[in-house]
Scaffold this active site. Structure first.
Site, mmCIF file in Angstrom:
data_model
loop_
_atom_site.group_PDB
_atom_site.id
_atom_site.type_symbol
_atom_site.label_atom_id
_atom_site.label_comp_id
_atom_site.label_asym_id
_atom_site.label_seq_id
_atom_site.Cartn_x
_atom_site.Cartn_y
_atom_site.Cartn_z
ATOM 1 N N GLY A 239 0.676 -1.266 0.057
ATOM 2 C CA GLY A 239 -0.156 0.091 0.125
ATOM 3 C C GLY A 239 0.796 1.591 0.110
ATOM 4 N N GLU A 273 4.074 -6.563 1.670
ATOM 5 C CA GLU A 273 3.637 -7.056 0.370
ATOM 6 C C GLU A 273 3.497 -5.944 -0.502
ATOM 7 O OE1 GLU A 273 -0.392 -8.364 1.225
ATOM 8 O OE2 GLU A 273 0.428 -10.185 2.286
ATOM 9 N N PRO A 274 4.735 -5.177 -0.832
ATOM 10 C CA PRO A 274 4.516 -3.924 -1.674
ATOM 11 C C PRO A 274 4.530 -4.413 -3.145
ATOM 12 C CG PRO A 274 6.970 -4.890 -1.214
ATOM 13 C CD PRO A 274 6.002 -5.641 -0.343
ATOM 14 N N GLY A 275 3.652 -3.656 -3.789
ATOM 15 C CA GLY A 275 3.430 -3.646 -5.275
ATOM 16 C C GLY A 275 3.921 -2.568 -5.969
ATOM 17 N N ARG A 276 3.004 -1.535 -6.020
ATOM 18 C CA ARG A 276 3.002 -0.184 -6.613
ATOM 19 C C ARG A 276 4.547 0.535 -6.456
ATOM 20 N NH1 ARG A 276 -1.648 2.639 -8.058
ATOM 21 N NH2 ARG A 276 -2.639 1.522 -6.650
ATOM 22 N N ARG A 312 -6.128 2.830 -15.630
ATOM 23 C CA ARG A 312 -6.279 3.521 -14.574
ATOM 24 C C ARG A 312 -6.838 5.014 -14.539
ATOM 25 N NH1 ARG A 312 -2.306 4.813 -11.829
ATOM 26 N NH2 ARG A 312 -3.159 4.506 -9.672
ATOM 27 N N TYR A 316 -9.879 4.956 -12.036
ATOM 28 C CA TYR A 316 -9.746 5.850 -10.858
ATOM 29 C C TYR A 316 -9.521 7.273 -10.884
ATOM 30 C CZ TYR A 316 -7.841 1.143 -9.616
ATOM 31 O OH TYR A 316 -7.368 -0.186 -9.670
ATOM 32 N N CYS A 343 -14.159 2.951 -28.277
ATOM 33 C CA CYS A 343 -15.608 3.290 -28.251
ATOM 34 C C CYS A 343 -16.373 3.506 -27.181
ATOM 35 C CB CYS A 343 -16.390 2.586 -29.386
ATOM 36 S SG CYS A 343 -15.587 2.423 -30.810
ATOM 37 N N TYR A 372 -0.039 -1.941 -12.108
ATOM 38 C CA TYR A 372 -1.372 -2.019 -12.499
ATOM 39 C C TYR A 372 -1.672 -1.345 -14.020
ATOM 40 C CZ TYR A 372 -1.435 -2.932 -7.509
ATOM 41 O OH TYR A 372 -1.291 -3.436 -6.340
HETATM 42 C C1 LIG Z 1 -3.099 -5.198 -4.040
HETATM 43 C C2 LIG Z 1 -2.533 -5.844 -2.818
HETATM 44 C C3 LIG Z 1 -1.164 -5.410 -2.316
HETATM 45 C C4 LIG Z 1 -0.088 -4.485 -3.048
HETATM 46 O O1 LIG Z 1 -0.693 -3.104 -2.793
HETATM 47 P P1 LIG Z 1 0.323 -1.862 -3.365
HETATM 48 O O2 LIG Z 1 -0.495 -0.783 -3.202
HETATM 49 O O3 LIG Z 1 0.591 -2.124 -4.937
HETATM 50 O O4 LIG Z 1 1.391 -2.019 -2.659
HETATM 51 C C5 LIG Z 1 -0.664 -6.025 -1.330
HETATM 52 N N1 LIG Z 1 -1.496 -7.134 -0.548
HETATM 53 C C6 LIG Z 1 -2.861 -7.250 -0.702
HETATM 54 C C7 LIG Z 1 -3.415 -8.175 -0.027
HETATM 55 C C8 LIG Z 1 -3.369 -6.785 -1.728
HETATM 56 O O5 LIG Z 1 -4.382 -7.065 -2.364
#
Ligand SMILES: *Cc1c(COP(=O)(O)O)cnc(C)c1O
Length: 416
Positions: A239, A273-276, A312, A316, A343, A372
């Site tokens: 997050g 759990e970093p993604g973004r 995105r 959003y 379209c 994403y």
């Molecule tokens: C999407 C998600 C993440 C990653 O979130 P980011 O905002 O991209 O860091 C981590 N854990 C869970 C359970 C998620 O659904």
């Protein structure tokens, strides 16, 4: 920080000219920077070096195999949300003991596959799911290690579609229900509760909501130890936000220090759990200008990328910086909507944006498209998906070839 930089007025991906990549691979084109991925992963992971921890990259942000391998080689674990993502991370050679499995709707075959692989743990989102996993584990004569996802009811102050830790969200269990679920977990013979989990939302630009959630979770952990449930893993989810425009999110090291203060005396392994924050600014989407169109009220630049490539902005109303691949100094600036060929009126990449006047055939880079972006792409309007390129220094890897028309119909054999 990222390695998409202008040199002499031309955009480079690390040591490679973006224009040269386009000559070879056409547009729309996703370009990722390996050096940026590595830098972001190291910055994040090392922020927690004083704590026992495991950084599980959130696969859904960018699940290209080349990216998963690259991060795996740096020691990353993985946070998955489907059987398909499990398949990908196993293909990428990730150690199953570094895999955690999140998500509200795990199907039976997906649970089986994860038990077969012997992943580290499941993050559980309901009592029904807990019972289902127990049943599957019993049938397979094994035990499932689990965490239960707590919904701490804190406001992450982000877009409503990406806040997940509020009572009204479908995610996690509020405390009293979670407590019941842990009691059940303790009694179920094929379930071993070893962790506590939460994930409150995405694109957070302040640490406070994380710390509020952590306080609640540590309190909750004490309640569990009163029940003789010993928690060894604390999963704080992902997050952490990034800069798309003017946002000023905390650096991972700030986040790490804040957590360290709260967790120093705990005998826990922290999972993140970093993604973004790893992938977002490590990728761009390059598109070509098709047409300019003036209406009585607006100027449009019509480009060859669309909401099927990057949803995105439509989904959003997200801001993505857009700039010419070749910088233009002398041209006029105009206020435009950058739109795709799809379209739908919702098909835009930017609205009311000041850009230099662009000619047909010129290239635009859409920044911060590494997370994403491709993973949320579709074939809507029967548009083959874009290619993905991974650049590492001057090394170029075609990480995913561009789809061709046959890819659009290849699963429709019965109708050909
Ligand atoms: C999407 C998600 C993440 C990653 O979130 P980011 O905002 O991209 O860091 C981590 N854990 C869970 C359970 C998620 O659904």
């Amino acid at each position: 920080m990222h390695y998409f930089e202008y040199k002499n007025g031309e955009l480079y991906a690390e040591d490679v000219k973006v224009q040269d990549l386009v000559k070879e691979y056409d547009t729309p084109l996703y370009i990722y920077s390996a050096r940026t991925f590595k830098r972001h992963f190291t910055a994040f992971d090392s922020a927690f070096k004083e704590l026992k921890h495991l950084t599980c990259y959130s696969v859904k942000a960018n699940s290209n195999l080349c990216i998963l391998k690259l991060l795996g080689q740096m020691g990353a674990g993985m946070d998955i949300v489907s059987g398909g993502e499990l398949f990908r991370v196993l293909k990428a050679g990730i150690d199953p003991q570094k895999i955690v499995y999140s998500g509200v709707g795990k199907r039976e075959h997906e649970i089986e596959e994860a038990l077969m692989a012997d992943i580290l743990m499941f993050n559980i989102e309901s009592e029904d799911e807990l019972k289902k996993i127990n049943e599957v584990a019993q049938r397979m004569n094994t035990t499932a290690r689990i965490s239960i996802r707590i919904n701490p009811d804190v406001d992450p102050k982000t877009h409503p579609y990406i806040s997940t830790g509020l009572k009204k969200n479908k995610f996690g269990l509020v405390e009293d229900i979670a407590l019941q679920a842990y009691k059940l977990a303790k009694d179920l013979p094929h379930i071993q509760p070893i962790g506590l989990d939460c994930h409150i939302g995405s694109q957070l630009t302040s640490i406070d909501p994380f710390l509020d959630a952590l306080d609640k979770i540590l309190e909750f952990k004490d309640k569990l130890s009163d029940l003789d449930i010993e928690i060894k893993y604390l999963d704080l989810g992902g997050g952490l936000g990034i800069t798309y425009d003017q946002e000023n999110p905390p650096h991972p090291s700030e986040f790490g220090q804040a957590l360290q203060q709260k967790l120093a005396n705990q005998d826990l392994t922290l999972i993140l759990e970093p993604g973004r924050v790893i992938a977002g600014n490590a990728g761009i989407l390059v598109t070509r200008v098709l047409y300019n169109k003036k209406t009585p009220t607006k100027n449009f630049i019509i480009v060859d990328a669309a909401m099927n490539d990057l949803i995105r902005p439509s989904l959003y109303k997200s801001y993505h910086k857009i700039a010419p691949v070749v910088q233009k100094n002398k041209t006029n600036k105009i206020v435009v909507d950058v739109v795709g060929p799809i379209c739908e009126s919702g098909d835009f990449l930017a609205q009311e944006r000041e850009l230099p006047e662009m000619q047909s055939g010129e290239l635009l880079a859409i920044f911060s498209a590494g997370a994403y972006g491709f993973t949320m792409s579709s074939q809507y309007n029967s548009r083959p998906r874009a290619a993905e390129i991974l650049v590492d220094g001057d090394k170029i890897t075609l990480a995913r070839r561009r789809e061709i028309y046959m890819d659009l119909i290849q699963l429709e054999d019965n109708c050909i």
